[in-house]
Design a protein around this motif. Sequence first.
Motif, PDB file in Angstrom:
ATOM      1  N   ASP A   1      -1.657  32.222  39.695  1.00  0.00           N
ATOM      2  CA  ASP A   1      -1.549  31.197  40.727  1.00  0.00           C
ATOM      3  C   ASP A   1      -2.671  31.347  41.742  1.00  0.00           C
ATOM      4  O   ASP A   1      -3.124  32.456  42.031  1.00  0.00           O
ATOM      5  CB  ASP A   1      -0.195  31.306  41.442  1.00  0.00           C
TER       6      ASP A   1
ATOM      7  N   ASP B   1      -3.782  30.016  45.674  1.00  0.00           N
ATOM      8  CA  ASP B   1      -3.457  29.314  46.915  1.00  0.00           C
ATOM      9  C   ASP B   1      -4.557  28.283  47.171  1.00  0.00           C
ATOM     10  O   ASP B   1      -5.730  28.643  47.296  1.00  0.00           O
ATOM     11  CB  ASP B   1      -3.376  30.328  48.068  1.00  0.00           C
ATOM     12  N   GLU B   2      -4.184  27.004  47.238  1.00  0.00           N
ATOM     13  CA  GLU B   2      -5.204  25.960  47.352  1.00  0.00           C
ATOM     14  C   GLU B   2      -5.914  25.969  48.695  1.00  0.00           C
ATOM     15  O   GLU B   2      -7.074  25.575  48.783  1.00  0.00           O
ATOM     16  CB  GLU B   2      -4.615  24.590  47.029  1.00  0.00           C
TER      17      GLU B   2
ATOM     18  N   ARG C   1      -7.490  23.484  35.768  1.00  0.00           N
ATOM     19  CA  ARG C   1      -6.455  22.851  36.572  1.00  0.00           C
ATOM     20  C   ARG C   1      -7.148  21.998  37.639  1.00  0.00           C
ATOM     21  O   ARG C   1      -8.251  22.331  38.074  1.00  0.00           O
ATOM     22  CB  ARG C   1      -5.571  23.900  37.240  1.00  0.00           C
TER      23      ARG C   1
END
Length: 197
Positions: free
Chosen positions: A152, A154-155, A130
């Motif tokens: 997922d 967290d950026e 991604r």
Amino acid sequence: MELRIPTLEQLRTVYDRDLRASFPAAELKPLRNIEEMWAAGRYRPWCLFDGDDIAGEAFLWLGHPGWALLDYLCVASDRRNGGLGSVILEKLRETEGDTVIFGESEIPRYAPDPAMAERRLGFYARSGARTAGYDTEMFGVPYKTLYWAAGDVDEAALMEEHRFVYASTFAPDKFARYVRIPFDPQAGLGAKVEWQQ
């Protein structure tokens, strides 16, 4: 084929045979640094074994538990174009299943060979990578940030872990001068230097 950790002698062999031939000097850590980081538990040099032969490598630069930078991905020159890069990444993700693996790939518009940089990004995308919402610049070279994770991510946490890998290795003045996470294209590019300078 099996992904496993090499002996020190095997590491030295693939460094000379594969990494030196595949990466520009400016992007290649000296072998002694890799050996020191490995001995300190901050580096994991995975190799893809085909019997006794090493067909390729995926070296991880370890951050906090559960986070690692894909430092080098390489296929032996006599084994290229047979899909082994994808095999290495697939086996790496299986082996390091609880780890968020992040990496850097040259931004095509800044790359010496933009078409090759585009192909590399396409390869990583096909391998499940991604693209993060921030880019980086390391020693004057801008990169897209990519990552592989089971769920997922967290950026903001990804960016902090990305910074940590470099900040925990380089002296503060070197980190401030040569590492930009995130990269701001409006600020202009830094000077291109070899990372060990």
